[in-house]
Scaffold this motif. Structure first.
Motif, PDB file in Angstrom:
ATOM      1  N   GLU A 202      -2.255 -69.443  35.665  1.00 33.62           N
ATOM      2  CA  GLU A 202      -0.991 -70.079  36.072  1.00 33.62           C
ATOM      3  C   GLU A 202      -0.011 -70.137  34.902  1.00 33.62           C
ATOM      4  N   GLY A 203      -0.548 -70.362  33.705  1.00 32.93           N
ATOM      5  CA  GLY A 203       0.305 -70.497  32.537  1.00 32.93           C
ATOM      6  C   GLY A 203       1.105 -69.253  32.221  1.00 32.93           C
ATOM      7  N   LEU A 204       0.626 -68.096  32.666  1.00 33.42           N
ATOM      8  CA  LEU A 204       1.330 -66.844  32.395  1.00 33.42           C
ATOM      9  C   LEU A 204       2.534 -66.628  33.318  1.00 33.42           C
ATOM     10  N   ARG A 205       2.576 -67.391  34.410  1.00 29.41           N
ATOM     11  CA  ARG A 205       3.675 -67.292  35.381  1.00 29.41           C
ATOM     12  C   ARG A 205       3.809 -65.886  35.968  1.00 29.41           C
ATOM     13  N   VAL A 206       2.678 -65.292  36.271  1.00 34.13           N
ATOM     14  CA  VAL A 206       2.674 -63.964  36.889  1.00 34.13           C
ATOM     15  C   VAL A 206       1.974 -63.989  38.245  1.00 34.13           C
ATOM     16  N   MET A 207       1.674 -65.182  38.741  1.00 31.93           N
ATOM     17  CA  MET A 207       0.858 -65.322  39.946  1.00 31.93           C
ATOM     18  C   MET A 207       1.709 -65.552  41.191  1.00 31.93           C
ATOM     19  N   SER A 208       1.276 -64.963  42.301  1.00 29.13           N
ATOM     20  CA  SER A 208       1.928 -65.189  43.586  1.00 29.13           C
ATOM     21  C   SER A 208       1.271 -66.361  44.299  1.00 29.13           C
ATOM     22  N   LYS A 209       2.077 -67.117  45.016  1.00 29.56           N
ATOM     23  CA  LYS A 209       1.551 -68.242  45.783  1.00 29.56           C
ATOM     24  C   LYS A 209       1.250 -67.871  47.229  1.00 29.56           C
ATOM     25  N   ASP A 210       1.624 -66.645  47.635  1.00 27.07           N
ATOM     26  CA  ASP A 210       1.429 -66.319  49.055  1.00 27.07           C
ATOM     27  C   ASP A 210       0.715 -65.000  49.331  1.00 27.07           C
ATOM     28  N   ALA A 211       0.944 -63.955  48.543  1.00 24.10           N
ATOM     29  CA  ALA A 211       0.306 -62.662  48.836  1.00 24.10           C
ATOM     30  C   ALA A 211       0.509 -61.701  47.675  1.00 24.10           C
ATOM     31  N   CYS A 212      -0.379 -60.692  47.609  1.00 28.67           N
ATOM     32  CA  CYS A 212      -0.223 -59.614  46.638  1.00 28.67           C
ATOM     33  C   CYS A 212       0.444 -58.438  47.345  1.00 28.67           C
ATOM     34  N   ARG A 213       1.644 -58.054  46.882  1.00 29.90           N
ATOM     35  CA  ARG A 213       2.429 -56.986  47.522  1.00 29.90           C
ATOM     36  C   ARG A 213       2.774 -55.893  46.510  1.00 29.90           C
ATOM     37  N   PRO A 214       1.808 -55.119  46.065  1.00 33.83           N
ATOM     38  CA  PRO A 214       2.118 -54.078  45.082  1.00 33.83           C
ATOM     39  C   PRO A 214       3.176 -53.103  45.582  1.00 33.83           C
ATOM     40  N   THR A 298       3.010 -57.169  40.114  1.00 30.08           N
ATOM     41  CA  THR A 298       4.035 -57.718  39.219  1.00 30.08           C
ATOM     42  C   THR A 298       5.087 -56.638  38.990  1.00 30.08           C
ATOM     43  N   ALA A 299       6.321 -57.075  38.790  1.00 26.29           N
ATOM     44  CA  ALA A 299       7.415 -56.115  38.590  1.00 26.29           C
ATOM     45  C   ALA A 299       7.160 -55.244  37.367  1.00 26.29           C
ATOM     46  N   ALA A 300       6.680 -55.854  36.280  1.00 24.46           N
ATOM     47  CA  ALA A 300       6.475 -55.106  35.037  1.00 24.46           C
ATOM     48  C   ALA A 300       5.435 -54.011  35.222  1.00 24.46           C
ATOM     49  N   ASN A 301       4.291 -54.342  35.827  1.00 23.06           N
ATOM     50  CA  ASN A 301       3.242 -53.333  35.993  1.00 23.06           C
ATOM     51  C   ASN A 301       3.662 -52.237  36.956  1.00 23.06           C
ATOM     52  N   ASP A 302       4.135 -52.610  38.138  1.00 17.05           N
ATOM     53  CA  ASP A 302       4.371 -51.614  39.185  1.00 17.05           C
ATOM     54  C   ASP A 302       5.413 -50.586  38.769  1.00 17.05           C
TER      55      ASP A 302
END
Length: 402
Positions: A202-214, A298-302
């Motif tokens: 959670e501390g990284l602020r890269v987590m979704s609260k609803d779904a993973c949408r690559p 995540t925007a950065a990875n994709d």
């Protein structure tokens, strides 16, 4: 150099408790991500994950074994037994002395750490279980697989964050290819879905609260998962001589370091790993038909990954099928590459490419064929599996149909 083939596979994750169940769920485009059931979940901002449901350790292990095995070790042992049973191998004599284990994990026995920090800091106790260290050490899964199956050859654990499994499998591949050993048990396992594990992410602020949408334009982060994938990597002539079923052939591996940033991915580093695996396999880029993407959502990875694919494959990138199964099982961190290798085997062996589920709208910077929402039948001769980790450590495997 020896040829290396896969003769057994086992798995457990949010999509199922066996390799066949996981691949069946991938074919159906099922999503195993949902509300998590852990202690103090109400204190978390992130309340979803790819949690393994319906798994009871008592169904598989004795009380004494449960006292020794963290959840990540339990998963690894279950998957290893399935893979070895499928391979038909028995480890005794000379084979036992040469065969080994390489397993990837990022957190190791994180649930054990979490539980015992609570014991000491929250409950104020001054004693912990005497087996805390053997449970939490990263090499626990490797060691218990070795002891359970009498594997006395080269054995160790790899910890490179999200690339741990691919690095582990790559090392196993190189050992078999070099002739050092005829058989290696390899893959990855992770169980970070405990309070401390989720709170840290959670501390990284890269987590979704609803779904993973690559790759979807409206993606909003990654989702954690847990589980294990284990494979039997065997020298081709050794497998052929005993009439083993060959699931796929491992034909290339490469690893690179970005040497740039601890959390932000690098297009150049990713591209060098992909092109390195293609070159190591002796392939032309046009021969690759499917890429199992790192695809975290995540925007950065994709965006970085798609740019790297275009860099390596040029115009052929438009003809590639590229999907992220993390959309279904979540990000298993150190275990993720092993579960994702199942998707490559399925594409090569069964001609079914796993989809990227939860895909809703195209991102112009990810304008590739991401096999949205539904699996697709296709003849795939060569597949590659990407893993790009925090710390800038990248590992890519190449496989060919048997």
């Amino acid at each position: 150099m020896k040829r290396v083939v896969i003769t057994g596979q086992g798995a457990i994750c949010a999509l199922g408790h066996s390799a066949d169940a996981v691949m069946g769920a991938m074919r159906e485009g099922q999503c195993g991500i949902g509300p998590i059931d852990i202690r103090d979940v109400d204190r978390l901002s992130i309340k979803i994950g790819g949690q393994v449901k319906g798994f009871n350790p008592e169904d598989h292990y004795t009380r004494q074994q449960i006292g020794l095995y963290d959840r990540f070790t339990q998963f690894a042992l279950l998957a290893a037994k399935e893979a070895i049973d499928q391979s038909g191998l028995t480890f005794d004599g000379e084979l036992a002395l040469k065969a080994g284990v390489v397993v990837g994990t990022a957190g190791g026995g994180l649930s054990t750490s979490d539980d015992n920090f609570r014991t000491v800091y929250e409950e104020g106790k001054n004693r912990v279980h005497p087996f805390v260290v053997p449970r939490l050490m990263n090499n626990a899964a490797t060691s218990h697989i070795s002891m359970t199956h009498n594997l006395m050859g080269p054995s160790f654990t790899v910890a490179t964050a999200c690339a741990s499994s691919n690095h582990a499998m790559g090392q196993a591949y190189q050992m078999v290819r070099s002739g050092q050993t005829p058989v290696m048990i390899t893959g990855g396992s992770e169980s970070m879905l405990c309070f401390g594990g989720i709170k840290a992410w959670e501390g990284l602020r890269v987590m979704s609260k609803d779904a993973c949408r690559p790759f979807s334009a409206n993606r909003n982060g990654m989702v954690q998962g847990e589980g294990a994938g284990i494979f039997v990597f065997e020298e081709y002539e050794h497998a052929k001589a005993r009439g083993a079923e060959i699931l796929a052939e491992v034909i290339g591996f490469a690893m690179t370091a970005d040497a740039s940033d601890i959390v932000m991915p690098s297009k150049q580093g990713a591209a060098r790993a992909i092109s390195g695996a293609v070159k190591d396999a002796g392939l032309n880029p046009e021969e690759v038909g499917y890429i199992n993407a790192h695809g975290t959502g995540t925007a950065a990875n994709d965006k970085t990954e798609c740019a790297a694919v275009v860099d390596v494959f040029g115009h052929h990138a438009d003809e590639l099928l590229i999907s992220s199964t993390k959309s279904m099982h979540g990000h298993l961190i150190g275990g993720t590459g092993a579960i994702e290798l199942l998707a490559c085997v399925m594409a090569l062996k069964d001609g079914v490419v796993a989809p990227t589920v939860n895909y809703e709208e195209q991102d112009p910077e990810c304008a590739l064929d991401v096999v949205p929402n539904e699996a697709r039948e296709a003849k795939i001769d060569v597949a590659i599996s990407n893993a790009f980790a925090f710390g800038g450590l990248n590992a890519v495997l190449a496989l060919r149909a048997a």
